[in-house]
Structures are given as structure tokens and as C-alpha cells.
Design an enzyme around this catalytic site. Structure first.
Site, PDB file in Angstrom:
ATOM      1  N   LYS A   1       0.846  -1.203   0.000  1.00  0.00           N
ATOM      2  CA  LYS A   1       0.000   0.000   0.000  1.00  0.00           C
ATOM      3  C   LYS A   1       0.882   1.255   0.000  1.00  0.00           C
ATOM      4  CE  LYS A   1      -3.822  -2.351   2.337  1.00  0.00           C
ATOM      5  NZ  LYS A   1      -4.518  -2.684   3.590  1.00  0.00           N
TER       6      LYS A   1
ATOM      7  N   GLN B   1      -4.241  -0.820   9.744  1.00  0.00           N
ATOM      8  CA  GLN B   1      -4.296  -2.201   9.236  1.00  0.00           C
ATOM      9  C   GLN B   1      -4.935  -3.131  10.275  1.00  0.00           C
ATOM     10  OE1 GLN B   1      -3.607  -3.086   6.166  1.00  0.00           O
ATOM     11  NE2 GLN B   1      -3.759  -5.291   6.377  1.00  0.00           N
TER      12      GLN B   1
ATOM     13  N   ASP C   1     -10.736   3.544   4.397  1.00  0.00           N
ATOM     14  CA  ASP C   1     -11.200   2.149   4.442  1.00  0.00           C
ATOM     15  C   ASP C   1     -12.722   2.067   4.369  1.00  0.00           C
ATOM     16  OD1 ASP C   1      -9.503  -0.018   4.513  1.00  0.00           O
ATOM     17  OD2 ASP C   1      -9.004   0.223   6.628  1.00  0.00           O
TER      18      ASP C   1
HETATM   19  N1  GUN Z   1      -6.776  -6.207   6.592  1.00  0.00           N
HETATM   20  C1  GUN Z   1      -7.153  -6.963   5.533  1.00  0.00           C
HETATM   21  N2  GUN Z   1      -7.829  -6.218   4.631  1.00  0.00           N
HETATM   22  C2  GUN Z   1      -7.886  -4.968   5.132  1.00  0.00           C
HETATM   23  C3  GUN Z   1      -8.453  -3.741   4.665  1.00  0.00           C
HETATM   24  O1  GUN Z   1      -9.048  -3.649   3.594  1.00  0.00           O
HETATM   25  N3  GUN Z   1      -8.298  -2.664   5.486  1.00  0.00           N
HETATM   26  C4  GUN Z   1      -7.649  -2.745   6.675  1.00  0.00           C
HETATM   27  N4  GUN Z   1      -7.560  -1.636   7.409  1.00  0.00           N
HETATM   28  N5  GUN Z   1      -7.112  -3.862   7.133  1.00  0.00           N
HETATM   29  C5  GUN Z   1      -7.227  -4.959   6.369  1.00  0.00           C
END
Ligand code: GUN
Length: 306
Positions: free
Chosen positions: A55, A99, A122
Site C-alpha cells: 500500500k 491495518q 477504508d
Molecule cells: N486487513 C485486511 N484487509 C484490510 C483492509 O481492507 N483494510 C484494513 N484496514 N485492514 C485490512
């Protein structure tokens, strides 16, 4: 029955990323502002570090100001809340992603709900979930994986899903619920199925659009698929692969890909399907948030064909 068309998620994601880069470029030229994305990771789960690294790298590639806060597993609730608060207060940060999952005993919901809704890239804040549920795609932010899956659906069926039956297997806040809302906003007739659903294969056989997000390796079999359906696989499961050598593993989705590809019209692979789109839509959400913060109309990603 001919074999299905397999969607190339990397290719579609690169189209989204091009649109993101153009918008970031235009924002910087007109306002002198770079989109700013902050990614927060707590603890040392290797898979989470891999995702977060990808990311942050993509954010830099898009020309964003990208910051990563890496915190130890022993971080307290108060310490994490204060990191989020400082990012909320920082005007150069337009998007904040914490995350998930967080290490125990941290309470993720308190943290997610403390992110300013306009920085919640998100799409997990109740304000953004509520806007999606009430059909407001103009001012909210939509969770990245469903927004990405929806790009595939629109590429196969266009913007108007009137008369089509969609079945979503899985009812999580992160995916299943927002996916169902997006399909409903596009006028599909939506069924949300889950672990307590009776006759799941039969329910799925009714789907013109079948979206699987259950976390069970290759659970969806060929006799669950309506001939000619569009099948979107959101699962990422690591399974043993002794055929590749001792101790080897491989990634599979929630759909038995090979057999279902014989009967579906369109299908997404794992890996290389929905995965790349999640990151692309995170970049899209960040540029949307940055444009809105500067009074500029952002490009559309949620409700147009890309
Ligand atoms: N962990 C797995 N997928 C995601 C996501 O789309 N956002 C976040 N914040 N954590 C994750």
C-alpha cells in the site's frame, strides 16, 4: 459450454491507478497539494506487513505523500488513539488506514470510529457505512475491496443491474455488507447468504452475479454456479501444496476456480483478481478525500464504468 473469460485484476487496477495519477497531478497543479496517505500498523504479523508495504509503495508511485507508522505489538489503546488523533489533526494527511486485525487486546472498533469520517479511506466508519446504506455515494467513502469488486461487475454488466440476481456469500462489515449495498445501489436484486443460510448451493445457483467472501478454500463448486454467471472470488486462502515440493503452500480463493470456469461466463482468479483492485481503490479513496478537502470535484470511481 465454453470456458469463462478470466478477469485480469492487475490490468483493471492499472486503469484505476492511471485515473488516480491524473487526478493527483491535477490537484497538485491547481492547489499545490499532494494527496497524503497514512498507514498505521501495529505488531509484526508478516502478512499484514506485506500488505502494508504494498500500500505504501503504491501511494508513492501515485505521487502521494505516503507515511507509515509502525508500532510495537505492546502499544496501548491510548497510545494508538493518540497516533490516530495526531493524523486526524494533520492537514497534509487526507487518508488514514489502520491495518486490521490489531493485536490483542486492542479494540479495533474504538480506533476505527475515532478516525475522521472524511479521512476514513477504508470506508469503515459508521458515517461512511451509513452513507452507503442510504445510497449516498457522493459524499462518503466506500470500503476498498467491495468498491474494487464492483468495478469488475460494471465491466461485465454495465451500470444498470436491473433484473439481475446477485448473491453475496459473507456478511462482514469490511466486505459483505458494503458489497450488497453497492449491488443494491446499482438496482440488482440482492441476497446476502452466510454460514447459517439453508441450501446455500441452491441459493447460489440463482445468481447472475455471485460474490464469494467466506474464507473457506475452494468452497464454491461447479454445481453452485448458474451457467453464464459472473463469479467474483474475494477469498485469499493459503493451503498446503505438496505437489510443488515439501512444505510448499499456494494461494487459492473461495471458489474452485478450474471447475467453475467451465460454467461461468466471467470469473476472477486468485491471486491476480480482486487483490490488486483493493490497493487501487485505496489510492482512489485517498485522491477523492484529498480533492474534497480542497474543494475540487474528484473523479468518479464507485458508480461509473472504468
Ligand atoms: N486487513 C485486511 N484487509 C484490510 C483492509 O481492507 N483494510 C484494513 N484496514 N485492514 C485490512
Amino acid at each position: 459450454m465454453s470456458a469463462a473469460r478470466v478477469i485480469d485484476g492487475k490490468h483493471v487496477a492499472s486503469t484505476v491507478i492511471r485515473r488516480v495519477k491524473r487526478a493527483a497531478d491535477q490537484l497538485e497543479r491547481t492547489s499545490g497539494v499532494k494527496p497524503g496517505l497514512a498507514v498505521v500498523i501495529v505488531g509484526d504479523d508478516p502478512a499484514s506487513h506485506t500488505y502494508v508495504g504494498a500500500k505504501s509503495r503504491m501511494a508513492r508511485e501515485c505521487g502521494f505523500a505516503s507515511i507509515q507508522r509502525t508500532l510495537p505489538a505492546e502499544t496501548t489503546q491510548e497510545e494508538l488513539a493518540s497516533v490516530v488523533q495526531s493524523l486526524n489533526d494533520d492537514p497534509s494527511i487526507h487518508g488514514i488506514l489502520v491495518q486490521l486485525p490489531l493485536p490483542k487486546p486492542l479494540q479495533s472498533d474504538l480506533i476505527i470510529q475515532s478516525i475522521l469520517p472524511e479521512k476514513d479511506v477504508d470506508g469503515l466508519h459508521v458515517v461512511n457505512a451509513g452513507k452507503l446504506a442510504t445510497g449516498d455515494l457522493e459524499t462518503g467513502l466506500v470500503s476498498c475491496t467491495p468498491a474494487g469488486a464492483m468495478v469488475f461487475v460494471r465491466r461485465s454488466h454495465g451500470n444498470d443491474l436491473s433484473g439481475l440476481n446477485a448473491v453475496v456469500i459473507g456478511r462482514s462489515n469490511l466486505f459483505g455488507k458494503p458489497m450488497a449495498q453497492l449491488l443494491l445501489s446499482a438496482d440488482a436484486t440482492v441476497t446476502m447468504a452466510h454460514s447459517r443460510t439453508k441450501n446455500l448451493p441452491q441459493v447460489c445457483r440463482n445468481a447472475d452475479i455471485l460474490v464469494a467472501a467466506v474464507g473457506r478454500p475452494e468452497m464454491v463448486k461447479t454445481d453452485w454456479i448458474k451457467p453464464g454467471a459472473t463469479v467474483i472470488d474475494v477469498g485469499i486462502n493459503r493451503i498446503d501444496a505438496p505437489e510443488n515440493g515439501e512444505g510448499k503452500t499456494r494461494l487459492v480463493g473461495d471458489v474452485a476456480f478450474k471447475e467453475c470456469a467451465e460454467i461461468a461466463d466471467v470469473i476472477t482468479p486468485v491471486p491476480g483478481g480482486v487483490g490488486p483492485m483493493t490497493i487501487a481503490m485505496l489510492m482512489a479513496n485517498t485522491v477523492i478525500a484529498a480533492c474534497r478537502a480542497n474543494g475540487i470535484a474528484p473523479p468518479r470511481f464507485y458508480d461509473t464504468e472504468i
